[in-house]
Motif scaffolding. Structure first.
Motif, PDB file in Angstrom:
ATOM      1  N   GLY A  89       0.776  -1.234   0.000  1.00 44.59           N
ATOM      2  CA  GLY A  89       0.000   0.000   0.000  1.00 44.59           C
ATOM      3  C   GLY A  89       0.803   1.278   0.000  1.00 44.59           C
ATOM      4  O   GLY A  89       0.227   2.370   0.087  1.00 44.59           O
ATOM      5  N   PHE A  90       2.134   1.184  -0.112  1.00 45.72           N
ATOM      6  CA  PHE A  90       2.987   2.369  -0.109  1.00 45.72           C
ATOM      7  C   PHE A  90       3.982   2.305  -1.269  1.00 45.72           C
ATOM      8  O   PHE A  90       4.277   1.229  -1.803  1.00 45.72           O
ATOM      9  N   ALA A  91       4.507   3.481  -1.628  1.00 46.89           N
ATOM     10  CA  ALA A  91       5.579   3.575  -2.618  1.00 46.89           C
ATOM     11  C   ALA A  91       6.741   4.344  -2.008  1.00 46.89           C
ATOM     12  O   ALA A  91       6.544   5.359  -1.330  1.00 46.89           O
ATOM     13  N   ASP A  92       7.959   3.846  -2.243  1.00 44.99           N
ATOM     14  CA  ASP A  92       9.152   4.589  -1.847  1.00 44.99           C
ATOM     15  C   ASP A  92      10.196   4.446  -2.940  1.00 44.99           C
ATOM     16  O   ASP A  92      10.051   3.636  -3.861  1.00 44.99           O
ATOM     17  N   SER A  93      11.241   5.272  -2.857  1.00 43.39           N
ATOM     18  CA  SER A  93      12.223   5.291  -3.933  1.00 43.39           C
ATOM     19  C   SER A  93      13.577   5.752  -3.428  1.00 43.39           C
ATOM     20  O   SER A  93      13.654   6.725  -2.658  1.00 43.39           O
ATOM     21  N   PRO A  94      14.657   5.105  -3.871  1.00 43.31           N
ATOM     22  CA  PRO A  94      15.991   5.611  -3.544  1.00 43.31           C
ATOM     23  C   PRO A  94      16.271   6.956  -4.209  1.00 43.31           C
ATOM     24  O   PRO A  94      17.192   7.670  -3.799  1.00 43.31           O
TER      25      PRO A  94
END
Length: 329
Positions: A89-94
């Motif tokens: 349910g989440f998005a993250d990114s380097p």
């Protein structure tokens, strides 16, 4: 119906792509849509009720800045790419450290086909706008599906119109029902350009773009568009789009903009200028938090909501840009 959809750039960017790749994408393929779906019994003058049941996200997505495209295209002229991991349910990114975005997946492009007559009317008015110096993408057969003579006169999918299309309304997620006027026999429904999350405005031109699996139910409201005189899409829902603390952030920082140019010239009742100023002020704020200006522009596109605060205190309109602080981890 259950429909698989491709991303807005039709797979041109991958998890291994780099920012430079965003500068060479082929915009002629925007947007690949799944459809058209012929809806039995739907006729011109009806309303097609589209109940969105679910939008299943992919495991990755992207946000890109393409030179010459986006709300602040005159300010941001270099390509930039954010590659997102999507899970739980989440998005993250380097590429955007310390940012975690809660998802509410929805189709950016969803709608019906115009009739032949409406298509010709739209083509004429957009050609007139182009001739007046407006920013319009005219028909382009290169890479169109179908191409040839049809592609040479068919409408581009970038602007939304009477039959919906590329509306980029983030509230069109699971649980929302759309009411779209039918102009062509069978309605001819298409969908694509799925977004995992987006700020109201999508200012860099992309949200968290992804592939998806779209679930919906169709109902035909006979003669309702004609009876109501409804020529544009409407939508409604009976529950929160997201949990209240996400939909209306408990912690936020907001900037504002008015209809006054940075050089001091006062424009009259210019909401576009007010929105531009609000976003430029927000980008300045995000740089104070340690992000580059391109990173800040991307954060604004996926998480910051533009809101019209007032349209009556002439000559200056006020637009607010609202940043939910809970995206920072």
């Amino acid at each position: 119906v259950i429909l698989e959809t491709r991303d807005a750039l039709d797979g041109q960017l991958t998890p291994d792509s780099r920012s430079a790749d965003a500068g060479s994408v082929n915009l002629n393929v925007v947007h690949p849509l799944t459809g058209p779906v012929y809806v039995n019994g739907a006729e011109p003058g009806d309303l097609l009720e589209v109940k969105i049941l679910e939008v299943e996200p992919a495991s990755w997505g992207f946000t890109c800045q393409i030179p010459g495209f986006g709300f602040l295209r005159d300010v941001f002229s270099e390509p930039f790419l954010v590659r997102w991991r999507i899970a739980d349910g989440f998005a993250d990114s380097p590429d955007l450290p310390r940012v975690r975005i809660k998802g509410a997946p929805f189709p950016g492009t969803i709608g019906l086909a115009p009739s032949r007559g409406l298509m010709e009317t739209i083509g004429k008015r957009e050609k007139e706008l182009l001739d007046r110096g407006g920013f319009v993408l005219p028909p382009e057969p290169a890479d169109a599906i179908p191409g040839g003579a049809i592609g040479g006169e068919a409408l581009r999918t970038v602007p939304p119109r009477e039959t919906a299309g590329n509306v980029d309304i983030k509230q069109l997620c699971a649980g929302t029902t759309m009411l779209i006027p039918v102009y062509a026999q069978g309605a001819l429904f298409s969908v694509g350009d799925a977004h995992f999350a987006q700020g109201d405005g999508e200012i860099c031109g992309t949200a968290i773009e992804m592939q998806s699996v779209f679930h919906a139910q169709f109902f035909v409201r006979k003669g309702e568009a004609s009876r109501r005189g409804q020529n544009d899409v409407a939508y409604y829902r009976d529950t929160y789009v997201q949990a209240p603390e996400i939909a209306v952030p408990r912690r936020f920082y907001a900037t504002t903009g008015t209809s006054i140019e940075k050089g001091g010239l006062n424009q009259s009742e210019n909401a576009t200028l007010a929105a531009r100023n609000a976003m430029l002020n927000m980008i300045d704020h995000l740089t104070e938090r340690g992000y580059s200006r391109q990173q800040a522009y991307a954060i604004c596109s996926v998480a910051v909501d533009l809101k019209i605060s007032e349209l009556v205190d002439v000559p200056n309109f006020v637009v607010s840009a609202v940043l939910p602080l809970d995206i920072f981890v």
